[in-house]
Design an enzyme around this catalytic site. Sequence first.
Site, short mmCIF file in Angstrom:
data_model
loop_
_atom_site.label_atom_id
_atom_site.label_comp_id
_atom_site.label_asym_id
_atom_site.label_seq_id
_atom_site.Cartn_x
_atom_site.Cartn_y
_atom_site.Cartn_z
N CYS A 1 0.84 -1.21 0.00
CA CYS A 1 0.00 0.00 0.00
C CYS A 1 0.88 1.26 0.00
O CYS A 1 1.65 1.46 -0.93
CB CYS A 1 -1.00 -0.03 1.14
SG CYS A 1 -2.36 1.16 0.91
N HIS B 1 -3.83 -4.63 -0.44
CA HIS B 1 -3.45 -5.25 0.83
C HIS B 1 -3.55 -6.77 0.72
O HIS B 1 -4.66 -7.31 0.83
CB HIS B 1 -4.36 -4.78 1.97
CG HIS B 1 -4.14 -3.37 2.38
ND1 HIS B 1 -3.19 -3.02 3.32
CD2 HIS B 1 -4.72 -2.22 1.99
CE1 HIS B 1 -3.21 -1.71 3.51
NE2 HIS B 1 -4.13 -1.20 2.70
N GLU C 1 -2.75 -8.91 2.90
CA GLU C 1 -3.19 -9.44 4.19
C GLU C 1 -4.70 -9.31 4.40
O GLU C 1 -5.26 -9.93 5.31
CB GLU C 1 -2.43 -8.75 5.34
CG GLU C 1 -2.90 -7.36 5.72
CD GLU C 1 -2.44 -6.24 4.81
OE1 GLU C 1 -2.69 -5.07 5.14
OE2 GLU C 1 -1.81 -6.53 3.76
#
EC number: 4.3.2.10
Length: 213
Positions: A83, A192, A194
């Site tokens: 990011c 992202h 994650e």
Amino acid sequence: MTVPDVVVLDYGSGNLRSVVRAVERAGATVTLTSDFDTALAADGLVVPGVGAYAACMAGLREIKGERIIGRRLSGGRPVLGICVGMQILFAGGVEHGVETDGCDEWPGLVTRLEADVVPHMGWNTVEAPEGTQLFAGVEDERFYFVHSYAARSWDLVTNERTAAPLVTWAEHGGDRFVAAVENGPLSATQFHPEKSGDAGAALLRNWVATLSA
């Protein structure tokens, strides 16, 4: 097979715990730290980032993070930006008319998206190039984005002696932007991983696998 050790760089920005857990699930031993020598010595370094470009750069410089990144890359040691952690790898970023110097690993500026709806928030597909390692097996999946700014052009010129980076693109509201880059030891994603479910987990496993190669 040895388990690679990864440092998630703690410089006051990013969803640090979720990144740590995601990289651990991808098969690495993970340390969250801002310690210069530990970050330099790890098999892999993850540079997360959320919020304003200028604030992220200020936090990074406070721990000499730009020097950690530069020294790792000069030695061919892997770095993954996420990011705003990707955005700060460019020469600079412009927010509200103010330009902030970045790490300058890649030329070009990070600027505001030109779409009817900003921020770009939610799931989106990407255009991954042939030969990608990061997106192997998930080229057609969707990933989770939350951002108002991006690198909207790719300005790095390479010569015949160096391999051209693999650049992945995405589009939001008709505005095309860089979604990921694979450039030797330096990789980065605007989205992202994650927060990107199974596809993001697979991408992180792909990256961790390169650390043991």
